[in-house]
Design an enzyme around this catalytic site. Structure first.
Site, PDB file in Angstrom:
ATOM      1  N   GLY A  15      38.956  32.521  36.134  1.00 59.42           N
ATOM      2  CA  GLY A  15      39.228  31.488  35.136  1.00 59.42           C
ATOM      3  C   GLY A  15      38.312  31.486  33.929  1.00 59.42           C
ATOM      4  CG  ASN A  17      40.994  34.456  29.157  1.00 57.50           C
ATOM      5  OD1 ASN A  17      40.847  34.553  27.942  1.00 57.50           O
ATOM      6  ND2 ASN A  17      40.952  35.505  29.973  1.00 57.50           N
ATOM      7  CG  MET A  93      46.728  37.670  39.584  1.00 58.78           C
ATOM      8  SD  MET A  93      46.662  38.710  38.099  1.00 58.78           S
ATOM      9  CE  MET A  93      47.000  40.312  38.818  1.00 58.78           C
ATOM     10  NE  ARG A  94      53.935  32.760  42.531  1.00 56.81           N
ATOM     11  CZ  ARG A  94      54.400  32.947  43.762  1.00 56.81           C
ATOM     12  NH1 ARG A  94      53.575  33.313  44.727  1.00 56.81           N
ATOM     13  NH2 ARG A  94      55.668  32.748  44.047  1.00 56.81           N
ATOM     14  CG  LEU A  96      55.900  32.619  34.814  1.00 56.40           C
ATOM     15  CD1 LEU A  96      55.805  31.936  33.455  1.00 56.40           C
ATOM     16  CD2 LEU A  96      55.370  31.705  35.908  1.00 56.40           C
ATOM     17  CG  HIS A 112      48.297  42.509  28.723  1.00 56.98           C
ATOM     18  ND1 HIS A 112      48.513  42.585  30.087  1.00 56.98           N
ATOM     19  CD2 HIS A 112      48.222  43.782  28.267  1.00 56.98           C
ATOM     20  CE1 HIS A 112      48.571  43.864  30.433  1.00 56.98           C
ATOM     21  NE2 HIS A 112      48.392  44.603  29.358  1.00 56.98           N
ATOM     22  CG  ASP A 148      52.119  42.094  30.445  1.00 56.27           C
ATOM     23  OD1 ASP A 148      51.929  40.876  30.566  1.00 56.27           O
ATOM     24  OD2 ASP A 148      51.651  42.936  31.238  1.00 56.27           O
TER      25      ASP A 148
HETATM   26  C1  GRF Z   1      42.012  38.674  31.876  1.00 58.89           C
HETATM   27  O1  GRF Z   1      41.532  39.975  31.665  1.00 58.89           O
HETATM   28  C2  GRF Z   1      43.356  38.499  31.274  1.00 58.89           C
HETATM   29  O2  GRF Z   1      43.561  39.280  30.138  1.00 58.89           O
HETATM   30  C3  GRF Z   1      44.277  38.978  32.374  1.00 58.89           C
HETATM   31  O3  GRF Z   1      43.667  38.538  33.564  1.00 58.89           O
HETATM   32  C4  GRF Z   1      42.261  38.393  33.344  1.00 58.89           C
HETATM   33  C5  GRF Z   1      41.921  36.984  33.716  1.00 58.89           C
HETATM   34  O4  GRF Z   1      40.550  36.753  33.651  1.00 58.89           O
HETATM   35  N1  GRF Z   1      45.604  38.485  32.201  1.00 58.89           N
HETATM   36  P1  GRF Z   1      39.984  35.281  33.819  1.00 58.89           P
HETATM   37  O5  GRF Z   1      40.467  34.769  35.169  1.00 58.89           O
HETATM   38  O6  GRF Z   1      40.499  34.463  32.692  1.00 58.89           O
HETATM   39  O7  GRF Z   1      38.506  35.436  33.789  1.00 58.89           O
END
Ligand code: GRF
Length: 221
Positions: A15, A17, A93-94, A96, A112, A148
Site C-alpha cells: 500500500g 501508493n 491483484m484481481r 475486475l 502500472h 492494462d
Molecule cells: C506498484 O508497483 C503498482 O504500480 C503496481 O503494484 C505495485 C503496488 O505497490 N500496480 P504498493 O502496494 O502501492 O506499494
C-alpha cells in the site's frame, strides 16, 4: 461535484501508493477524501495504513464468494454505501469483472509500473530489463475490460541503468508512481480529464494537446 471527491482504494499489498494518496489528501495537494479501503488480502499492510489514518478499511474475503462476479458485487455494494465517486486500484491483484467496469465506467484508475502499452501484466519491471529497454516508467490509466489497456492519463519516464536490478529499477519507478498517481486524481477532481476514444485530454495544462490553440479550436469550434 459536491464537496470533496470521494475515493475508494482497492489494494492487495503493502500500500505505498495508497500512502501517497493519503498523504496528498491530508496535505491538500489532492482535493479528495478516501472514503474506504478494500483489500482481498487479510494481512495486507494497506489495510493497516488506512486504519492508522482513520479510514474505514475492509478485508473482503474472496473465499466467501463463489465467483469473482460475486466478490465484485460485494465490493460494489461497499463502494456504493460509502458514496465512492472514483475507484483507485493501487496494487490490487484481481481482475475486475465486466460488471464492475460497467458500474464505474471511466471512474476507475490504475497505476502500472511501466510505460504502457509496453510491458502490461505482471512483473513489468522484469519485462523491461529482460527486453533491454533503455527507458521504462509508470502509467496512470483508466481501467477498461482489458489488462492494462485503458486510456492513459499520466506517464513518467525512468531510465534503465546498465547495472540495474529488478529491485533497484522498481524502487526508482515507485518513487515516480507516488508522484503521478495523486496528480492524476487531482486532475480528475478538478474535472479536467476528458476521455476521447483511447486518448485522455487534460484541459488547462501545457502538457496536453488541449492547450494548443489550434487543437483547442478544433475541439471547441
Ligand atoms: C506498484 O508497483 C503498482 O504500480 C503496481 O503494484 C505495485 C503496488 O505497490 N500496480 P504498493 O502496494 O502501492 O506499494
Amino acid at each position: 461535484m459536491q464537496g470533496r471527491l470521494r475515493l475508494g482504494v482497492l489494494a492487495s499489498g503493502r500500500g505505498s501508493n495508497l500512502q501517497a494518496i493519503i498523504d496528498a489528501c491530508e496535505g491538500g495537494q489532492v482535493d479528495a477524501v478516501i472514503a474506504l479501503v478494500i483489500s482481498d488480502v487479510a494481512e495486507a499492510y494497506a489495510l493497516e495504513r488506512g486504519r492508522q489514518h482513520g479510514i474505514e478499511a475492509v478485508f473482503l474475503d474472496p473465499s466467501l464468494h463463489r465467483t469473482s462476479e460475486e466478490f465484485d458485487a460485494a465490493a460494489i455494494d461497499l463502494l456504493r454505501r460509502h458514496e465512492v465517486e472514483l475507484v483507485c486500484l493501487a496494487g490490487f491483484m484481481r481482475l475486475l469483472s465486466p460488471h464492475f467496469i460497467r458500474e464505474y465506467r471511466n471512474r476507475i484508475m490504475n497505476i502500472h509500473p511501466a510505460l504502457l502499452p509496453a510491458f502490461p501484466g505482471l512483473h513489468a519491471q522484469r519485462q523491461a530489463l529482460r527486453c533491454g529497454a533503455k527507458v521504462s516508467g509508470c502509467t496512470v490509466h483508466f481501467v477498461d475490460e482489458g489488462v492494462d489497456t485503458g486510456p492513459i492519463i499520466i506517464q513518467a519516464v525512468v531510465h534503465v541503468l546498465d547495472d540495474d536490478t529488478e529491485e533497484a529499477l522498481s524502487a526508482r519507478i515507485l518513487a515516480h508512481e507516488h508522484q503521478i498517481y495523486p496528480q492524476a486524481i487531482q486532475l480528475f477532481a478538478e474535472g479536467r480529464l476528458e476521455i476521447r476514444g483511447r486518448r485522455v485530454l487534460c484541459h488547462g495544462t501545457k502538457t496536453s494537446q488541449a492547450h494548443d490553440k489550434r487543437a483547442w479550436g478544433a475541439m471547441n469550434p
